[in-house]
Design a protein around this motif. Sequence first.
Motif: not given
Length: 157
Positions: A149-153
């Motif tokens: 997944x991508x950086x959640x932030x």
Amino acid sequence: MSLPPLALSLQWARFDGVALHRAALPRHKAIRWVRHALQAPAEITVRIVDTEEGRALNLSYRGKDYATNVLTFDYARPPEAPVVSADLVLCAPVLEREAAELGKPLAEHYAHLLVHGTLHAQGWDHETSAEDAEAMEALETSIMEGLGFANPYGPTD
């Protein structure tokens, strides 16, 4: 990479739209996402609730009169205990709304909040200081990226 053992119970409250959430959070994915955030063996219950139950729990345990995305109840964690023991309560309508606002698939947001809650169950806390928040976010980002997944932030540049 060897992941710590996990005994996971996945519980679902009854609420409108539960089928959408069950599809976004199948048991095998919940196990995978939680295990990747573990640093020790664990026994964790994940309960997916509606707004009413989420609000009642947040009010009762944190004194905050609204439903929040995830609540973590940690009962034991190493080194005092041989295993992490915790309940994670995720409020489905809040996660659904946040995922839409962030433009992310619901499953990805579930993955992030399970990782986030699992870290809390092991003693990580983003509310104690800016340094602690930074360290926890960096670890969450690393775990999420390791899960594909991508950086959640958001972007770091």
